[in-house]
Design a protein around this motif. Structure first.
Motif, PDB file in Angstrom:
ATOM      1  N   CYS A 130      50.342  30.939  49.305  1.00 15.75           N
ATOM      2  CA  CYS A 130      49.361  31.508  50.234  1.00 15.75           C
ATOM      3  C   CYS A 130      49.542  33.019  50.292  1.00 15.75           C
ATOM      4  N   MET A 131      48.450  33.746  50.094  1.00 16.20           N
ATOM      5  CA  MET A 131      48.566  35.198  50.079  1.00 16.20           C
ATOM      6  C   MET A 131      48.101  35.806  51.395  1.00 16.20           C
ATOM      7  N   ILE A 132      48.542  37.036  51.614  1.00 16.57           N
ATOM      8  CA  ILE A 132      48.006  37.847  52.704  1.00 16.57           C
ATOM      9  C   ILE A 132      47.046  38.840  52.066  1.00 16.57           C
ATOM     10  N   ILE A 133      45.812  38.831  52.503  1.00 14.58           N
ATOM     11  CA  ILE A 133      44.848  39.793  51.982  1.00 14.58           C
ATOM     12  C   ILE A 133      44.898  41.006  52.898  1.00 14.58           C
ATOM     13  N   LYS A 134      45.362  42.119  52.379  1.00 13.93           N
ATOM     14  CA  LYS A 134      45.553  43.327  53.189  1.00 13.93           C
ATOM     15  C   LYS A 134      44.214  44.048  53.381  1.00 13.93           C
ATOM     16  N   PRO A 135      44.180  45.017  54.309  1.00 12.73           N
ATOM     17  CA  PRO A 135      42.868  45.579  54.685  1.00 12.73           C
ATOM     18  C   PRO A 135      41.999  46.073  53.521  1.00 12.73           C
ATOM     19  N   TRP A 136      42.591  46.755  52.549  1.00 12.48           N
ATOM     20  CA  TRP A 136      41.747  47.279  51.473  1.00 12.48           C
ATOM     21  C   TRP A 136      41.197  46.130  50.606  1.00 12.48           C
ATOM     22  N   GLY A 137      42.026  45.127  50.358  1.00 13.62           N
ATOM     23  CA  GLY A 137      41.567  43.960  49.601  1.00 13.62           C
ATOM     24  C   GLY A 137      40.523  43.176  50.378  1.00 13.62           C
ATOM     25  N   TYR A 138      40.743  43.049  51.679  1.00 11.35           N
ATOM     26  CA  TYR A 138      39.792  42.288  52.491  1.00 11.35           C
ATOM     27  C   TYR A 138      38.458  43.026  52.611  1.00 11.35           C
ATOM     28  N   ALA A 139      38.525  44.359  52.654  1.00  7.78           N
ATOM     29  CA  ALA A 139      37.290  45.146  52.748  1.00  7.78           C
ATOM     30  C   ALA A 139      36.429  44.940  51.497  1.00  7.78           C
ATOM     31  N   ILE A 140      37.084  44.789  50.345  1.00  8.07           N
ATOM     32  CA  ILE A 140      36.329  44.518  49.108  1.00  8.07           C
ATOM     33  C   ILE A 140      35.678  43.141  49.209  1.00  8.07           C
ATOM     34  N   TRP A 141      36.445  42.160  49.678  1.00  4.52           N
ATOM     35  CA  TRP A 141      35.891  40.815  49.864  1.00  4.52           C
ATOM     36  C   TRP A 141      34.728  40.836  50.863  1.00  4.52           C
ATOM     37  N   GLU A 142      34.861  41.606  51.924  1.00  2.63           N
ATOM     38  CA  GLU A 142      33.768  41.711  52.905  1.00  2.63           C
ATOM     39  C   GLU A 142      32.497  42.293  52.289  1.00  2.63           C
ATOM     40  N   ARG A 153      51.693  27.169  40.409  1.00  2.00           N
ATOM     41  CA  ARG A 153      51.924  28.455  39.741  1.00  2.00           C
ATOM     42  C   ARG A 153      50.924  29.482  40.252  1.00  2.00           C
ATOM     43  N   PRO A 154      51.122  29.935  41.485  1.00  2.00           N
ATOM     44  CA  PRO A 154      50.117  30.825  42.091  1.00  2.00           C
ATOM     45  C   PRO A 154      50.109  32.221  41.466  1.00  2.00           C
ATOM     46  N   ARG A 155      48.968  32.873  41.562  1.00  6.23           N
ATOM     47  CA  ARG A 155      48.813  34.266  41.135  1.00  6.23           C
ATOM     48  C   ARG A 155      47.796  34.899  42.081  1.00  6.23           C
ATOM     49  N   LEU A 156      48.150  36.019  42.680  1.00  4.13           N
ATOM     50  CA  LEU A 156      47.317  36.656  43.717  1.00  4.13           C
ATOM     51  C   LEU A 156      45.843  36.688  43.320  1.00  4.13           C
ATOM     52  N   PHE A 157      45.000  36.263  44.212  1.00  2.00           N
ATOM     53  CA  PHE A 157      43.543  36.215  44.063  1.00  2.00           C
ATOM     54  C   PHE A 157      43.057  35.171  43.050  1.00  2.00           C
ATOM     55  N   LEU A 158      43.738  35.050  41.898  1.00  2.00           N
ATOM     56  CA  LEU A 158      43.208  34.177  40.855  1.00  2.00           C
ATOM     57  C   LEU A 158      43.492  32.714  41.110  1.00  2.00           C
ATOM     58  N   ARG A 159      44.670  32.436  41.656  1.00  4.04           N
ATOM     59  CA  ARG A 159      45.066  31.049  41.875  1.00  4.04           C
ATOM     60  C   ARG A 159      45.991  31.039  43.066  1.00  4.04           C
ATOM     61  N   THR A 160      45.449  30.697  44.254  1.00  2.00           N
ATOM     62  CA  THR A 160      46.273  30.663  45.461  1.00  2.00           C
ATOM     63  C   THR A 160      46.040  29.329  46.155  1.00  2.00           C
ATOM     64  N   SER A 161      47.052  28.866  46.867  1.00  2.00           N
ATOM     65  CA  SER A 161      46.944  27.557  47.517  1.00  2.00           C
ATOM     66  C   SER A 161      45.840  27.545  48.561  1.00  2.00           C
ATOM     67  N   GLU A 162      45.742  28.628  49.321  1.00  2.00           N
ATOM     68  CA  GLU A 162      44.597  28.794  50.218  1.00  2.00           C
ATOM     69  C   GLU A 162      43.741  29.904  49.646  1.00  2.00           C
ATOM     70  N   PHE A 163      42.435  29.685  49.611  1.00  3.85           N
ATOM     71  CA  PHE A 163      41.569  30.803  49.257  1.00  3.85           C
ATOM     72  C   PHE A 163      40.313  30.772  50.110  1.00  3.85           C
ATOM     73  N   LEU A 164      39.619  31.898  50.099  1.00  2.00           N
ATOM     74  CA  LEU A 164      38.374  32.020  50.868  1.00  2.00           C
ATOM     75  C   LEU A 164      37.215  31.887  49.898  1.00  2.00           C
ATOM     76  N   TRP A 165      36.154  31.253  50.343  1.00  2.00           N
ATOM     77  CA  TRP A 165      34.995  31.110  49.467  1.00  2.00           C
ATOM     78  C   TRP A 165      33.748  30.835  50.269  1.00  2.00           C
ATOM     79  N   GLN A 166      32.619  30.746  49.540  1.00  2.29           N
ATOM     80  CA  GLN A 166      31.436  30.135  50.124  1.00  2.29           C
ATOM     81  C   GLN A 166      31.145  28.919  49.284  1.00  2.29           C
ATOM     82  N   GLU A 167      30.678  27.871  49.950  1.00  2.00           N
ATOM     83  CA  GLU A 167      30.265  26.678  49.224  1.00  2.00           C
ATOM     84  C   GLU A 167      28.870  26.298  49.711  1.00  2.00           C
ATOM     85  N   GLY A 168      27.933  26.261  48.771  1.00  2.00           N
ATOM     86  CA  GLY A 168      26.580  25.844  49.094  1.00  2.00           C
ATOM     87  C   GLY A 168      26.424  24.359  48.808  1.00  2.00           C
TER      88      GLY A 168
END
Lengths: 504, 504
Positions: A37-49, A157-172
């Motif tokens: 599980c990663m922590i998305i820091k402010p600059w990374g989260y701002a890009i996601w926003e 075998r997690p890797r930041l953003f690419l493969r994390t146990s928890e991730f954020l998404w949209q699902e339609g």
């Protein structure tokens, strides 16, 4: 004198480690104490926003409405669709208790749940149960719902953003009267993603269909967008699934047709995730760190006041404030310019480098000399970090939109040229093996890219190629060349062209 | 002839059931199959999105940056702060396994985790651990972070929006150099919430401090906003906590002071949740359903084309499209008007009632007569559903902003008058008992309201009052009357005025 670039190692030296270092240098994210599980820091989260906001706008404009469904899925729900549960069983986080109790001075799980709950790995089953209640008649169709949420797929075998146990998404999730309408919807949303990737993230993607082996568990067809990144591996950047009537049958999503018959609905689902942030990094960043296309940059222009003596402060700060006000009146791509002043009392050089590493498109230095001359010293993220352009304030304010458009376009041109340069039509088995053999045994990450070839194989052949070369069919591209050829593996005429590559 | 109102039962007849029926009639949310977890349906979610967007803007303008932290918290983290874990232990959902396995033809939890994980009930501990890494020096302070997330607190008596096992919220977390700065921050954020409640949701709230008995587990001070809703109960609409150095000590959040000493930081946390949607409903809605203040309404104006014969269609639809275009050029409270056309082929009357129940501020009917006369038939949600105003198109377009402002203001005035009418200064114990005794034993929900009184009691007295009257100290209001009085329970001079009430 050539200085070392800001990121060590470079992409050539060690791509996976370079990726980690770019993330650290731009302060985008970090690993947490919870494995995977990663922590998305402010600059990374701002890009996601930024991504969220624009994607949300496009999804709503396409007729979908947002809603929110439970985090937890009863085990029995997941079991309803056999392929689906098989696909996700190994990755499920399971809630078994709903309180903590003291035991020998320590806390332990307390009251057990009657039925274990799975933390959603995706929401087809819980949303399907709701759709079964909401849909009665063909008049309730099509039903088009989108959800922004966190999901959990346990990752060894997690890797930041690419493969994390928890991730954020949209699902339609959508339901339709006919197979044709649902298939068209799945394709329409894939094309929506494709346009978003192109226009916002400057990412060229190959749109195609997954082979049965690579399909989403429970889907009839899985469409995908495959992006080639700088180590010539593919990243699946978004997927869209035609689910047929599989989930409608499992969940009892029925409707009364115009002819008065009870029928199962036809459903789709589609999603993109925080994985897009990783894709963006791997596609565009360089040995000086993150590089952001202006449309997705949280800050497009950063002002760096250069104040060496206290008596210079007032004039420089006033010039900066005036410039911000003028720039914020201007817009790029339909939105006001996003401008920031970095007022921290740090040396100009180190601030400049920090913003290079954070990938901001334009850096503006303003010191007493610039104030006196009415000029600005402009650095562009798409040029060398030491290169400076001296522009009059007027020129810059009037031209900022144009410069940003040029930078955005440059990102696209470079990424598109890269993809073309590293896509090869493969004629023979030998050529295939050669294409995917690392040039340098020290750098196993650097290999061919996308291989296009006529395909006449089956799942067994796919598996063999994966075992021997670690290469998979990324997709059967939707845009097929008109000529047909001979499959280099089977010697038979290819039924269609396939795109193969190594993948994240 | 007086017709039955749209919602049955009415508020007077059965307030709790009225609340459920308003939610159902407006299609806001429903219970899911997972106990205590709700599904937020599109109209309910759109209201939450409006709140989110505006609150997010205000929080960012106050200097906080968004980030994202893990859903899961290791049990050992939660244990670090003794009061904190004690406060949440009974409500924790616990993840104990990370895969599913087949056993006798059924799926059961598979691989056990080395350490159980708690689904976050709030994030002080996991964010505290990150702060400990991020903060080294006083130069790193203040640190101001906000997170939008889902949290889980297992709920045995759930109620849609007000009390659900999973809910959505924002939680702010800050760290400071001094106690004074952190206390000021906690107060500043409470005031930010207060302004948001007032300006956006038209909700008057009493700002105050919780007694030690009602504090957030682990906090030194808990500030709260208490809203009186129509059954005269209080809802805690937002809280802001001064955490002292408790979590800094538990998590090791230290910094090097300007004087070169290692010190623990002073932290705060504050949050509001989807509970605000429930508060909004209970405060403003009426016996015809939901009523939305214009600033938070996802749709402010709905156009209802009245087409009885096919030959009328073209002219009516054209008039509607023209009106939408004109209205969307106009703005209210700094944002373009939010307008929707309801084109569904349903009778005008039933469509009209549907939008009444959904709470849209303005309903505009346009039929052939209106097109011919250049007029509109306007219904306001703050008037009787049958009342119609005939306005010229020009009048309405030019006046829409003014009408919306009037409606927004009316919501505030009514809610504020209600709060004042049902707040009483209590002089004696008898008066207190009488104030909180139901007038009608059939409707135990209808009772007094807010009781203001000089308080000189302790936690034991608080408990006694709660047991006997089901009344609690909602807060010690920040704005204290200058005169002091005698505590009706103890006969001693009150140390301060307290606000008491029954609560959700």
């Amino acid at each position: 004198m050539t200085e070392r670039p800001a990121i060590s190692p470079t992409r050539q030296e060690d791509f996976p480690e370079w990726y980690q270092q770019v993330i650290a240098a731009a302060d985008l994210a970090e690993n947490s104490e919870v494995r995977g599980c990663m922590i998305i820091k402010p600059w990374g989260y701002a890009i996601w926003e930024r991504m969220q906001r624009e994607l949300d706008r496009r999804i709503k404009a396409a007729g979908h409405r947002n809603a929110y469904f439970p985090l937890f899925i009863p085990l029995s729900f997941l079991e309803k669709e056999a392929e689906h549960v098989e696909g996700f069983a190994k990755e499920c986080a399971v809630v078994t208790h709903h309180r903590l109790e003291a035991s020998e001075g320590r806390l332990v799980p307390g009251a057990p749940l009657a039925e274990p709950l799975v933390v959603r790995p995706t929401s087809e089953t819980i949303i399907g149960a709701a759709f079964a209640r909401w849909i009665q008649s063909y008049r309730d169709l099509p039903l088009r719902i989108n959800q922004w949420a966190n999901v959990v797929r346990w990752e060894l075998r997690p890797r930041l953003f690419l493969r994390t146990s928890e991730f954020l998404w949209q699902e339609g999730h959508t339901a339709h009267q006919t197979a044709e309408e649902a298939e068209a919807e799945a394709l329409r949303m894939l094309r929506l993603y494709e346009g978003f990737l192109q226009e916002m993230l400057a990412l060229p993607a190959v749109a195609g269909e997954k082979t049965p082996r690579e399909r989403f568990p429970g889907a009839v067809r899985t469409l995908t967008l495959e992006v080639l990144v700088q180590d010539r591996k593919a990243i699946q950047a978004g997927t869209s699934h035609f689910l047929g009537q599989n989930f409608a049958r499992a969940n009892g999503i029925c409707f009364l047709s115009p002819e008065g018959r009870q029928e199962h609905a036809w459903t789709t689902s589609w999603g993109v995730s925080t994985r897009l942030v990783g894709t963006l990094i791997m596609a565009h960043s360089d040995d000086n760190g993150l590089a952001l296309p202006p449309r997705v940059a949280p800050t497009q222009i950063v002002l760096l006041p250069l104040i060496r003596r206290e008596e210079e402060r007032a004039a420089v700060e006033e010039a900066c404030a005036r410039l911000v006000a003028e720039l914020e009146e201007k817009s790029y791509a339909g939105e006001p310019l996003r401008v920031e002043i970095d007022v921290r009392p740090l040396p100009g050089g180190s601030k400049n480098w920090e913003w290079v590493k954070k990938g901001v498109p334009l850096r503006i230095e303003i010191g007493p000399r610039e104030v006196a001359g009415g000029t600005l010293s402009v650095g562009r993220r798409d040029r060398s970090p030491r290169e400076r352009l001296s522009l009059s304030v007027r020129q810059f304010v009037e031209g900022a939109e144009q410069i940003l458009a040029e930078i955005q376009n440059g990102f696209w041109e470079r990424a598109d040229a890269f993809r073309k340069a590293h896509t090869r039509r493969i004629e023979s088995r030998e050529e295939f093996v050669e294409f995917f053999t690392p040039r340098d045994p020290e750098k196993p990450e650097i290999h061919g890219g996308f291989a296009e070839l006529p395909w006449a194989g089956d799942a067994a052949l796919e598996e063999k190629i994966q075992e021997e070369q670690r290469v998979t069919i990324r997709c059967i591209p939707l845009d097929q060349a008109s000529e047909r050829g001979i499959c280099p593996f089977t010697g038979k005429p290819g039924s269609h062209w396939a795109l193969l590559g190594k993948a994240y």
